[in-house]
Each structure stands twice: as structure tokens, then as C-alpha cells.
Design an enzyme around this catalytic site. Sequence first.
Site, PDB file in Angstrom:
ATOM      1  N   PHE A  12       0.852  -1.195   0.000  1.00  0.00           N
ATOM      2  CA  PHE A  12       0.000   0.000   0.000  1.00  0.00           C
ATOM      3  C   PHE A  12       0.886   1.242   0.000  1.00  0.00           C
ATOM      4  O   PHE A  12       0.673   2.192   0.730  1.00  0.00           O
ATOM      5  CB  PHE A  12      -0.937  -0.027   1.226  1.00  0.00           C
ATOM      6  CG  PHE A  12      -2.204   0.763   1.032  1.00  0.00           C
ATOM      7  CD1 PHE A  12      -3.171   0.337   0.143  1.00  0.00           C
ATOM      8  CD2 PHE A  12      -2.430   1.935   1.728  1.00  0.00           C
ATOM      9  CE1 PHE A  12      -4.346   1.063  -0.045  1.00  0.00           C
ATOM     10  CE2 PHE A  12      -3.589   2.669   1.551  1.00  0.00           C
ATOM     11  CZ  PHE A  12      -4.550   2.234   0.665  1.00  0.00           C
ATOM     12  N   LYS A 126       9.268  -4.560 -10.222  1.00  0.00           N
ATOM     13  CA  LYS A 126      10.276  -4.886 -11.241  1.00  0.00           C
ATOM     14  C   LYS A 126      11.147  -6.089 -10.898  1.00  0.00           C
ATOM     15  O   LYS A 126      11.563  -6.836 -11.791  1.00  0.00           O
ATOM     16  CB  LYS A 126      11.184  -3.666 -11.470  1.00  0.00           C
ATOM     17  CG  LYS A 126      10.500  -2.563 -12.229  1.00  0.00           C
ATOM     18  CD  LYS A 126      11.050  -1.216 -11.880  1.00  0.00           C
ATOM     19  CE  LYS A 126      10.495  -0.748 -10.573  1.00  0.00           C
ATOM     20  NZ  LYS A 126      10.634   0.671 -10.303  1.00  0.00           N
ATOM     21  N   VAL A 153       7.586  -1.078 -16.673  1.00  0.00           N
ATOM     22  CA  VAL A 153       8.367  -0.169 -17.532  1.00  0.00           C
ATOM     23  C   VAL A 153       7.460   0.983 -17.951  1.00  0.00           C
ATOM     24  O   VAL A 153       6.365   0.754 -18.467  1.00  0.00           O
ATOM     25  CB  VAL A 153       8.881  -0.902 -18.802  1.00  0.00           C
ATOM     26  CG1 VAL A 153       9.725   0.049 -19.651  1.00  0.00           C
ATOM     27  CG2 VAL A 153       9.688  -2.141 -18.441  1.00  0.00           C
ATOM     28  N   GLY A 207       6.526  10.924  -4.905  1.00  0.00           N
ATOM     29  CA  GLY A 207       6.245   9.492  -5.031  1.00  0.00           C
ATOM     30  C   GLY A 207       6.882   8.847  -6.251  1.00  0.00           C
ATOM     31  O   GLY A 207       6.465   7.774  -6.674  1.00  0.00           O
ATOM     32  N   GLU A 210      12.263   5.308  -5.748  1.00  0.00           N
ATOM     33  CA  GLU A 210      12.173   4.003  -5.086  1.00  0.00           C
ATOM     34  C   GLU A 210      12.325   4.210  -3.582  1.00  0.00           C
ATOM     35  O   GLU A 210      12.840   5.249  -3.146  1.00  0.00           O
ATOM     36  CB  GLU A 210      13.320   3.099  -5.562  1.00  0.00           C
ATOM     37  CG  GLU A 210      13.247   2.740  -7.024  1.00  0.00           C
ATOM     38  CD  GLU A 210      11.970   1.994  -7.379  1.00  0.00           C
ATOM     39  OE1 GLU A 210      11.716   0.924  -6.816  1.00  0.00           O
ATOM     40  OE2 GLU A 210      11.220   2.500  -8.231  1.00  0.00           O
ATOM     41  N   ASP A 221      17.444   0.962 -11.213  1.00  0.00           N
ATOM     42  CA  ASP A 221      16.041   0.880 -11.645  1.00  0.00           C
ATOM     43  C   ASP A 221      15.967   0.851 -13.181  1.00  0.00           C
ATOM     44  O   ASP A 221      15.275   0.018 -13.767  1.00  0.00           O
ATOM     45  CB  ASP A 221      15.277   2.091 -11.082  1.00  0.00           C
ATOM     46  CG  ASP A 221      13.851   2.151 -11.591  1.00  0.00           C
ATOM     47  OD1 ASP A 221      13.007   1.404 -11.077  1.00  0.00           O
ATOM     48  OD2 ASP A 221      13.582   2.941 -12.521  1.00  0.00           O
ATOM     49  N   LYS A 225      14.677  -2.156 -15.791  1.00  0.00           N
ATOM     50  CA  LYS A 225      13.707  -1.950 -16.874  1.00  0.00           C
ATOM     51  C   LYS A 225      14.318  -2.334 -18.224  1.00  0.00           C
ATOM     52  O   LYS A 225      13.639  -2.919 -19.078  1.00  0.00           O
ATOM     53  CB  LYS A 225      13.229  -0.505 -16.885  1.00  0.00           C
ATOM     54  CG  LYS A 225      12.352  -0.187 -15.676  1.00  0.00           C
ATOM     55  CD  LYS A 225      12.184   1.298 -15.477  1.00  0.00           C
ATOM     56  CE  LYS A 225      11.268   1.594 -14.298  1.00  0.00           C
ATOM     57  NZ  LYS A 225      11.361   2.989 -13.838  1.00  0.00           N
ATOM     58  N   GLY A 323       4.868   7.475 -10.553  1.00  0.00           N
ATOM     59  CA  GLY A 323       3.757   8.118  -9.845  1.00  0.00           C
ATOM     60  C   GLY A 323       2.667   7.103  -9.540  1.00  0.00           C
ATOM     61  O   GLY A 323       2.498   6.114 -10.270  1.00  0.00           O
TER      62      GLY A 323
HETATM   63  N1  HSE Z   1      11.538   4.987  -9.229  1.00  0.00           N
HETATM   64  C1  HSE Z   1      10.965   4.723 -10.499  1.00  0.00           C
HETATM   65  C2  HSE Z   1      11.206   5.923 -11.410  1.00  0.00           C
HETATM   66  C3  HSE Z   1       9.500   4.484 -10.330  1.00  0.00           C
HETATM   67  O1  HSE Z   1      11.568   6.968 -10.906  1.00  0.00           O
HETATM   68  O2  HSE Z   1      11.045   5.800 -12.617  1.00  0.00           O
HETATM   69  C4  HSE Z   1       8.837   3.925 -11.550  1.00  0.00           C
HETATM   70  O3  HSE Z   1       9.356   2.675 -11.886  1.00  0.00           O
END
Ligand code: HSE
Length: 340
Positions: A12, A126, A153, A207, A210, A221, A225, A323
Site C-alpha cells: 500500500f 520490477k 516499464v 512518489g 524508489e 532501476d 527496466k 507516480g
Molecule cells: N523509481 C521509479 C522511477 C518508479 O523513478 O522511474 C517507476 O518505476
Amino acid sequence: MANTMRVIQIGFGSVGRGFVEILQRKHGWLEQQYGTSISLVGVATRSWCSYDPSGIDLAVLRRAAELGDLEAIPARQPWTPAQLIQQAEAEVLAEVSPTDLSSAEPALSYMRAAFARGLHVVTANKGPVALHGPQLLAEARERGLSFGYEGTVMAGTPALRLGWSALAGCELREVRGIVNGTTNYMLTQMETGMAYAEALAEAQRLGYAESDPAGDVEGYDAAAKAAILATMLLGGSVRPDDVERSGITGLTPSDIATAAAAGERWKLIARVTRAPDGSVRASVAPMRVPITHPLASVAGATNALTYTTDLLGDVTLIGPGAGGVATGFALLTDVLAIGR
Ligand code: HSE
């Protein structure tokens, strides 16, 4: 007669809350539009669990979570996430617990437990897809279940579906672009003079970042992806550790100013290529892009990918890359696809 999909959700955080917000806002409209009624019957985190077979009161749940008032969580149960998966009567698991790019746990075990109980799985997590995507897909298919991971992604922007569906029939030779919202947001802010730490704090507040933002700024990250694109879209066998990777931590305000003076912008570029012999490689690195290039105008948390194809040449997709609601939308598209 609406087709009802009962969903349980693990996690959550920003994405989980975004998905719940969408379900609350659009419940009636989705049913009318698609004939699918999505009922969230269970939510579990490390601290609490709510389970109501007739559908959780989402307004009460969101208010309790916002206030951090665990006593006010509706239909509270003394269950762990694993127990919710075992006990719940549901069709779909939405797995949005914090990602772990080293072990993929605990999400990996939750997904396997869900498949074993006959639940479809949709996720924006991911780790499990980057590390075990083909195996999870095979496990789902063996049981006649779906495994949806569009949100891994470019958030809800359909980066994977574009490649699989709309471009079906084209050979994809290369996919490259901006796949990390946090670093793109930070670079955009730093160009206006904002300090690195302030730009990162703002990305966390919005938001995008990570739970451990090192994953964003050091390129892990984006590498995850890139591995997902390489393996699940281009058919290679690329794990996050195979991706040549450097992040943005070494970029200084002076680097940014020098690039600007030369009519260029720094962007963290992920690149996945398929060689004529079929081998697939992936890399992530900061690059200077001329401001006349389409990728240079991609600002803030927006992401963009250019697909190089044999029949169409280059096709570029631009859209939100991070987001809560933007990623929650990916879960919605995967659930609707199961409904269809
Ligand atoms: N932390 C990742 C970003 C979140 O900023 O793209 C989305 O995967």
C-alpha cells in the site's frame, strides 16, 4: 450482467494507493464501459490486513491509511500477506510490495503462492520480472492464468503492449530512451539551478523515487527496466547484472552547465539492441542529447522510448513514467485485459 473480478492487493505504497484511488473513482464507470466490476476484497502490508469478501470500503481504507490510524482500517484481519493469499476468495493478486532487485523477494513468493491457488497476477514490481520474468510467465501459462506486468516499464504508459501488440509484425531492432522518472525529474530541476539533494527530496515527495533512491540515481532501476525490455520484449536473456550501467551521481552542476552551453542536455539513456545474430544487449548511461532531439524535450518524470523497427523505422512513445495513479493505471489495464 457484469463480470466481477475480485482482487487482493499486497502493498500500500505509492502505487498501491494509486490503484485503490482509481478503483474508488472509476468503479461505476468501468462497469458500465467494460462490463467488468473490479472489487478489491483484500489488502495486506507488513503492518496490517483488511479483508472483506463483499468488497472493502475504499473511502474508509484510504482515510485510515492517510491518517496512519491502524485501528480504523476496515475489516481488519490478523493476517500476513502470505495468509491473505491463502485465505482470500479472489481471482487476481495485485502485487505492489516494495521492489527488491537482488532477491525479488518477498514478491516472488507471493506471486508463486497466488499462481498455486489459481489466481492471476498483475504487478508493477520490477524485481520478480527482471530476475524471473520468463519463469513466472511460464508458471502462469501452465495453469491457464495471466501474468500482467505492464507497470514495470514506463508506469501506465503502454511500453510493453506497444511492442507486443501495436508493433506486432515488425522486427524490433533497438529500443532506447528515458525509463527512470526520478532521474529525469532531477536532471530537469537541476537545469533550472536546483541542488541535487533538493531535487531528489522533491522526487521522493512526489512518489517517483524508489524506497531506496540509490536504485534510481545509480541506474539500477533503469537497468532492471532495460533487462525487462531486453528479455520480455526483444526475446533476449538479459538479467539486471548483465546491463552495463552508470547512473547520474557523478554529474555535477558544471557538467549540466557545460552541456547547456553546447546546446545539449544530459539524459539517463537506457538502450537495448538486437544484433543480426539475435543476441540482445542492454546498457544504461547518462548521455548528452542535442536539444533539437525529441528525447531532450522529455521533462520531469515523463519517460520516452524510441522503438527502431524494420517496417516503420522509428516509433517514439512518450508518457508518464512514475507516480501512484500513473502506475496504478497499468494494474488496471492488466486487470481489464484478464476480464476480456
Ligand atoms: N523509481 C521509479 C522511477 C518508479 O523513478 O522511474 C517507476 O518505476
